[in-house]
Every structure is written in C-alpha cells, then in structure tokens.
Write a protein that holds these residues in place. Structure first.
Motif, PDB file in Angstrom:
ATOM      1  N   ASN A  66       0.818  -1.222   0.000  1.00 25.91           N
ATOM      2  CA  ASN A  66       0.000   0.000   0.000  1.00 25.91           C
ATOM      3  C   ASN A  66       0.853   1.274   0.000  1.00 25.91           C
ATOM      4  N   TYR A  98       2.002   2.545  -2.853  1.00 27.13           N
ATOM      5  CA  TYR A  98       1.899   3.181  -4.174  1.00 27.13           C
ATOM      6  C   TYR A  98       0.474   3.648  -4.469  1.00 27.13           C
ATOM      7  N   ASN A  99       0.368   4.800  -5.116  1.00 24.45           N
ATOM      8  CA  ASN A  99      -0.933   5.259  -5.599  1.00 24.45           C
ATOM      9  C   ASN A  99      -1.356   4.412  -6.784  1.00 24.45           C
ATOM     10  N   THR A 100      -0.364   4.050  -7.608  1.00 24.44           N
ATOM     11  CA  THR A 100      -0.651   3.287  -8.823  1.00 24.44           C
ATOM     12  C   THR A 100       0.391   2.185  -9.004  1.00 24.44           C
ATOM     13  N   LYS A 150      -6.633  -5.884  -3.907  1.00 24.76           N
ATOM     14  CA  LYS A 150      -5.780  -4.684  -3.912  1.00 24.76           C
ATOM     15  C   LYS A 150      -6.342  -3.630  -2.950  1.00 24.76           C
ATOM     16  N   GLN A 168      -5.970   2.207  -4.430  1.00 24.27           N
ATOM     17  CA  GLN A 168      -4.876   2.038  -5.391  1.00 24.27           C
ATOM     18  C   GLN A 168      -5.384   1.813  -6.822  1.00 24.27           C
TER      19      GLN A 168
END
Ligand code: ATP
Ligand code: MG
Length: 176
Positions: free
Chosen positions: A99, A101-103, A130, A134
């Motif tokens: 968790n 990363y935004n993408t 996920k 995200q």
C-alpha cells in the motif's frame, strides 16, 4: 476514500506500455508513487529503465521478465519463463499489498496470462484484494474477458499502420 481504478491497455497497435508510462509522468507530477513491474521484459533494455533512475523515488521499475517468450532469439526454456513469471507475481503481491503506491502497473501481464505463464485466477485474486484506493494498470494484448469485466477502463490500441510492416526497425526513444 476514493476508489482506485483498474485500467487495461490492450490491442494489437503500438502504445500500450507508452500509455502506462504517460500515467507515470502525470502521477509523479503530484508526487504520487508509482511502481511498474514488467513481465516478459528483463533481458532487453528500454528507456524507461534509465528514466526510473531519474524519476526515483516516486517512480520505481522492476524488470521481472526475461526477454521475449518464444520469439526469434529466445533461448530460455518455457519452464524457466514460468518460474520467472511466478517470481514476478510474488513481487506484484508484495508491492500491491504494501500500500505504498498510488498506482501499480503490471506491464505485459496480459501476454503472460495468455501464454499461461501465470494463472488467470492468480491475477483475479490480486485485483480483488488490492488496496481500495490504489489504481492498477494492466497492459498487453489478448486481455481476458474476466479481466475486462473487473476493469473500469479498457482501451484497445488498434493497429492502422506500423513501420515494422515496412521493414523499419524498432527505434530508440520510440519503441525501447
Ligand atoms: P510500446 O511499448 O511502444 O507502447 P506496446 O506496449 O503497445 O508498445 P507490445 O505489445 O508491448 O506493444 O510490444 C513491444 C514492442 O513491440 C515495442 O517495441 C513496440 O514498439 C513494438 N510494437 C508494438 N505494436 C506493434 C505492432 N503493431 N507491430 C510491430 N511492432 C509493434
Ligand atoms: Mg508493451
């Protein structure tokens, strides 16, 4: 909380990985964190592998594949590709679940599934577990219908013309 999107770039035309890299440029402008995990790719060099050095720490790139499967100079046995793909999937799970990363971009994952290097069910599990916010980007031609059902955005790149057909080789900065 804003729901993250599942984005698919598929089709036989050029631009799938390029589109995903476009999202990287957009996102890191806001200091968002993006991780791209490349399946299939690994032993070849691409500009984005060098860009990752310039765009860190916001952009992280993991080349987890090993060249092109079954194409021209591929001397790696299929069983070895499968092992590498399994390892890549484990990296994906860790990166996604962290968790951080935004993408997260799984580049060429659709090919890996189509070639049965990875089980479709494994990808579905990853998608369904996920982090809520995200974004997840999946690239590669031959996307499966079950993935289309789960996705929010599915864009098909359609080849109208490609210089490869006229004998023009891959170009630095454009193709790799
Ligand atoms: P790109 O990385 O340029 O955005 P892509 O992700 O859409 O391409 P892939 O299927 O991943 O395409 O193929 C990887 C390589 O094949 C790239 O060097 C790309 O330029 C090239 N390529 C993509 N589409 C075609 C096509 N229709 N004909 C010939 N070569 C192609
Ligand atoms: Mg690609």
């Amino acid at each position: 909380m804003e729901k993250g999107l599942i984005i698919v770039y598929t089709g036989n035309g050029k631009g799938k990985t390029t589109a995903a890299l476009g999202l990287v440029l957009r996102a890191i402008g806001y200091k968002q964190k993006v991780c791209m995990i490349q399946f299939i790719k690994g032993s070849w060099h691409y500009g984005e592998m060098y860009s990752a050095n310039i765009l860190k720490p916001e952009f992280e790139l993991v080349a987890a594949g090993k060249g092109f499967v079954g194409i021209i100079d591929d001397s790696t046995p299929l069983i070895e590709h499968k092992k590498i793909a399994q390892h890549a999937i484990e990296i994906c799970k860790k990166k996604i679940q962290s968790n951080k990363y935004n993408t997260v971009i799984l580049d060429e994952i659709n090919y890996a599934i189509n070639m049965k290097l990875i089980k479709l069910d494994d990808l579905i599990k990853i998608i369904n577990s996920k982090p809520y916010e995200q974004n997840l980007v999946l690239t590669g031609n031959y996307v499966k219908n079950k993935i289309i059902d789960l996705a929010d955005i599915v864009t098909e790149m359609k080849e109208i013309k490609h210089p490869f057909k006229f004998g023009i080789k891959a170009k630095k900065g454009i193709d790799f």
